[in-house]
Design a protein around this motif. Structure first.
Motif, mmCIF file in Angstrom:
data_model
loop_
_atom_site.group_PDB
_atom_site.id
_atom_site.type_symbol
_atom_site.label_atom_id
_atom_site.label_comp_id
_atom_site.label_asym_id
_atom_site.label_seq_id
_atom_site.Cartn_x
_atom_site.Cartn_y
_atom_site.Cartn_z
ATOM 1 N N ALA A 115 -7.469 0.114 13.887
ATOM 2 C CA ALA A 115 -7.983 1.349 14.478
ATOM 3 C C ALA A 115 -9.149 1.079 15.421
ATOM 4 O O ALA A 115 -9.249 1.698 16.494
ATOM 5 C CB ALA A 115 -8.421 2.303 13.366
ATOM 6 N N SER A 150 -4.412 -5.652 15.547
ATOM 7 C CA SER A 150 -5.650 -5.576 16.318
ATOM 8 C C SER A 150 -5.558 -6.410 17.588
ATOM 9 O O SER A 150 -6.273 -6.154 18.556
ATOM 10 C CB SER A 150 -6.830 -6.052 15.462
ATOM 11 N N ASP A 176 0.868 -1.183 0.000
ATOM 12 C CA ASP A 176 0.000 0.000 0.000
ATOM 13 C C ASP A 176 0.904 1.232 0.000
ATOM 14 O O ASP A 176 1.613 1.486 0.969
ATOM 15 C CB ASP A 176 -0.891 -0.008 1.248
ATOM 16 N N GLY A 233 -2.668 3.138 4.550
ATOM 17 C CA GLY A 233 -2.272 2.478 5.786
ATOM 18 C C GLY A 233 -1.390 3.345 6.649
ATOM 19 O O GLY A 233 -1.541 3.372 7.883
ATOM 20 N N HIS A 288 -0.772 -4.606 4.300
ATOM 21 C CA HIS A 288 -2.029 -4.865 5.005
ATOM 22 C C HIS A 288 -2.374 -6.349 4.944
ATOM 23 O O HIS A 288 -2.431 -6.928 3.852
ATOM 24 C CB HIS A 288 -3.189 -4.110 4.359
ATOM 25 N N ALA A 292 -3.716 5.983 8.269
ATOM 26 C CA ALA A 292 -4.548 5.415 9.326
ATOM 27 C C ALA A 292 -3.722 5.113 10.573
ATOM 28 O O ALA A 292 -4.146 5.383 11.703
ATOM 29 C CB ALA A 292 -5.235 4.148 8.827
ATOM 30 N N MET A 293 -2.525 4.555 10.380
ATOM 31 C CA MET A 293 -1.691 4.234 11.527
ATOM 32 C C MET A 293 -1.114 5.475 12.194
ATOM 33 O O MET A 293 -0.769 5.447 13.377
ATOM 34 C CB MET A 293 -0.568 3.282 11.109
ATOM 35 N N ALA A 318 2.958 0.763 3.399
ATOM 36 C CA ALA A 318 2.533 -0.241 4.364
ATOM 37 C C ALA A 318 2.224 -1.567 3.687
ATOM 38 O O ALA A 318 2.126 -1.664 2.457
ATOM 39 C CB ALA A 318 1.295 0.253 5.123
ATOM 40 N N ASN A 366 -8.328 -0.558 3.142
ATOM 41 C CA ASN A 366 -8.670 -0.125 4.496
ATOM 42 C C ASN A 366 -9.136 -1.208 5.457
ATOM 43 O O ASN A 366 -9.392 -0.916 6.622
ATOM 44 C CB ASN A 366 -9.708 1.002 4.452
ATOM 45 N N VAL A 416 -1.020 -4.168 10.217
ATOM 46 C CA VAL A 416 -0.471 -3.199 9.267
ATOM 47 C C VAL A 416 1.002 -3.032 9.583
ATOM 48 O O VAL A 416 1.367 -2.534 10.656
ATOM 49 C CB VAL A 416 -1.189 -1.837 9.353
ATOM 50 N N PRO A 421 -6.256 -1.629 8.178
ATOM 51 C CA PRO A 421 -6.214 -0.416 9.001
ATOM 52 C C PRO A 421 -7.457 -0.225 9.856
ATOM 53 O O PRO A 421 -7.358 0.212 11.014
ATOM 54 C CB PRO A 421 -6.074 0.706 7.960
ATOM 55 N N TYR A 467 -8.406 11.088 9.959
ATOM 56 C CA TYR A 467 -8.125 10.714 8.580
ATOM 57 C C TYR A 467 -9.462 10.538 7.884
ATOM 58 O O TYR A 467 -10.208 9.600 8.171
ATOM 59 C CB TYR A 467 -7.300 9.430 8.523
#
Length: 248
Positions: free
Chosen positions: A199, A123, A83, A167, A98, A170-171, A96, A192, A112, A195, A181
């Motif tokens: 998140a 996660s 990404d 990514g 994913h 988002a990170m 990134a 996404n 990520v 990410p 974002y």
């Protein structure tokens, strides 16, 4: 002991990052050719390892032909091997890898990797949220900032922070480098899903730009918009995004 889904996602995202870093450091390719070679190498490993480790699950990758059999499966791995191809090819760090697992359409597991920073966020092991920035910082594309995001930033009194891949942006919110974002320029599920899973686990607000939930493993993999932000900013961000749509 069997490897959990989260452990598998984290291991594979980090391993793909190593492949990409080694390929770039070897110097055999440059620019777009480097990005293409990286995509192919990382994708081959990810798809091979996922199919070996989870043969009963579906798989959706940006770099693979779509197999519609995934639509009948509850568990579907959704991956983006690279990404931020442009940033990777330019030698930047804001790209990134994913690796995600969607269960019944929900981003349930995600990893990520940010290889340029030596980080993999998951996660399974969310990091504590950092204090909010004051004024808030809002991420936008470094090449084509969306008018809607600029509008919302102005209403929030937020500073704009340009960055590369989805990514990485988002990170940056997960890591506390930024607070919001908002993307409205069009994405796909692989952009996404991972990410979003990371998140959500970190305690952030994650939704479409109209506040509706993100859903995965659809026949059409296009997901046009995304909002990831601190929960205390979500209500205003959604309201201002709605104002922009109503009065562009």
């Amino acid at each position: 002991m069997a490897e959990t889904d989260g452990e598998l996602a984290a291991r594979l995202a980090a391993a793909a990052g190593d492949i990409l870093l080694n390929l770039r450091q070897a110097g055999a390719f440059e620019g777009k050719a480097l990005g293409q070679a990286g995509d192919e190498a990382a994708n081959a490993m990810l798809c091979r390892e996922i199919r070996a480790a989870r043969p009963g699950d579906g798989l959706l990758s940006e770099e693979e032909s779509d197999n519609v059999a995934r639509l009948d499966q509850s568990r579907v791995w959704i991956v983006d091997p690279l990404d931020g191809t442009r940033e990777y090819g330019e030698g930047r760090s804001d790209w990134a890898v994913h690796v995600a697992l969607a269960v019944d359409g929900v981003a349930a597991v995600g990893a990520v990797a940010l290889p340029g920073l030596g980080l993999t966020l998951t996660s399974d092991a969310p990091i504590p949220l950092a204090p909010a920035n004051a004024p808030p910082r809002m991420l936008v594309s470094r090449t084509r900032p969306a008018a809607e995001a600029v509008f919302v930033a102005e209403r929030l009194g937020a500073e704009l922070l340009a960055m590369g891949s989805a990514g990485a942006k988002a990170m940056a919110v997960v890591r506390g480098e930024a607070d919001i974002y908002l993307h409205t320029g069009g994405q796909y599920e692989w952009d996404n899903c991972a990410p979003a899973a990371v998140a959500i686990a970190a305690g952030l607000h994650v939704s479409r730009a109209d506040g509706s939930p993100l859903r995965y493993n659809n026949p059409d993999t296009y997901l046009p918009d995304l909002l990831i932000c601190r929960k205390e900013l979500a209500s205003d961000a959604l309201r201002y995004a709605g104002e922009f749509v109503a009065n562009p």
